[in-house]
Design a protein around this motif. Sequence first.
Motif, PDB file in Angstrom:
ATOM      1  N   PHE A  95       0.829  -1.196   0.000  1.00  0.00           N
ATOM      2  CA  PHE A  95       0.000   0.000   0.000  1.00  0.00           C
ATOM      3  C   PHE A  95       0.867   1.251   0.000  1.00  0.00           C
ATOM      4  O   PHE A  95       0.573   2.219  -0.700  1.00  0.00           O
ATOM      5  N   ARG A  96       1.955   1.236   0.752  1.00  0.00           N
ATOM      6  CA  ARG A  96       2.868   2.379   0.787  1.00  0.00           C
ATOM      7  C   ARG A  96       3.456   2.628  -0.604  1.00  0.00           C
ATOM      8  O   ARG A  96       3.520   3.771  -1.063  1.00  0.00           O
ATOM      9  N   SER A  97       3.872   1.576  -1.277  1.00  0.00           N
ATOM     10  CA  SER A  97       4.443   1.716  -2.621  1.00  0.00           C
ATOM     11  C   SER A  97       3.408   2.249  -3.597  1.00  0.00           C
ATOM     12  O   SER A  97       3.704   3.099  -4.444  1.00  0.00           O
ATOM     13  N   ALA A 101       3.699   5.898  -5.541  1.00  0.00           N
ATOM     14  CA  ALA A 101       3.681   5.951  -7.007  1.00  0.00           C
ATOM     15  C   ALA A 101       2.509   6.788  -7.501  1.00  0.00           C
ATOM     16  O   ALA A 101       2.633   7.546  -8.479  1.00  0.00           O
ATOM     17  N   TYR A 102       1.377   6.670  -6.821  1.00  0.00           N
ATOM     18  CA  TYR A 102       0.183   7.407  -7.232  1.00  0.00           C
ATOM     19  C   TYR A 102       0.384   8.910  -7.034  1.00  0.00           C
ATOM     20  O   TYR A 102       0.069   9.711  -7.921  1.00  0.00           O
ATOM     21  N   ILE A 103       0.928   9.297  -5.895  1.00  0.00           N
ATOM     22  CA  ILE A 103       1.182  10.713  -5.620  1.00  0.00           C
ATOM     23  C   ILE A 103       2.205  11.264  -6.606  1.00  0.00           C
ATOM     24  O   ILE A 103       2.048  12.373  -7.137  1.00  0.00           O
ATOM     25  N   LEU A 197       9.407  14.656  -2.850  1.00  0.00           N
ATOM     26  CA  LEU A 197       8.139  14.886  -2.149  1.00  0.00           C
ATOM     27  C   LEU A 197       7.201  13.679  -2.099  1.00  0.00           C
ATOM     28  O   LEU A 197       6.588  13.435  -1.061  1.00  0.00           O
ATOM     29  N   PRO A 198       7.022  12.915  -3.177  1.00  0.00           N
ATOM     30  CA  PRO A 198       6.094  11.778  -3.097  1.00  0.00           C
ATOM     31  C   PRO A 198       6.410  10.821  -1.946  1.00  0.00           C
ATOM     32  O   PRO A 198       5.513  10.413  -1.205  1.00  0.00           O
ATOM     33  N   ALA A 199       7.692  10.475  -1.786  1.00  0.00           N
ATOM     34  CA  ALA A 199       8.082   9.587  -0.686  1.00  0.00           C
ATOM     35  C   ALA A 199       7.869  10.282   0.660  1.00  0.00           C
ATOM     36  O   ALA A 199       7.385   9.663   1.623  1.00  0.00           O
TER      37      ALA A 199
END
Length: 214
Positions: A95-97, A101-103, A197-199
């Motif tokens: 879910f974190r991955s 990736a989505y963000i 930023l995404p991470a």
Amino acid sequence: MKDPLKEALQEQLIAGRRSQILDAATRVFATKGFHPTTIKDIAREAGVADGTIYNYFTNKTALLLGILDRLNETDQRATDFSQLTDISQVSKGEFRSFMMAYIAHRMLIFKADEFRIFKVLISEIMVNQELREQYRQKIVEPTMKMAEVYFQQWAEKRVLRPTNVRLTIRAISGLILGLMVEYVMGDETLEEEWETLPAFITDLILDGLRSTQA
């Protein structure tokens, strides 16, 4: 009797012409701004007659709404979220991955032209009531409701902790939108750190700010 093949071809032609016009409108709006741009400008850029535009869009506001719909990837959102189809088998790491990736994907879409079309869209939404209402009714609310279903399922399966799903989705959306606004205002830190930023956002959302030693 209708010919399915002929109808499918006609739909493809319509979709192709619509996309051609939206591409042209995006380029012209990003370069000239919304109000100085005319339908003639867009038609010239698209390589079509002025009247052809009106076969697909009633006015410039409808064109902006079409651009917003495409940037939102409305037709694709359900497919994106359904990547985690077997919710009972989804691990927290998966879910974190997925979220990261989505963000990253959503942020990349708007930054692709260095936020030029974003600036036009956000400024017009603030002052154009017709656009604002249609955007909320036709794009924002359906997208939020669709996301709520998936987030509620993830919460029920303890992939996420139980929480106010409706507020959670809006808080995440608002966080990303706010960062984009800060970026176009010239925030140097965001300019330097945009790729990370995404991470960072994913960790902030899923882990919070509380120290693990607290």
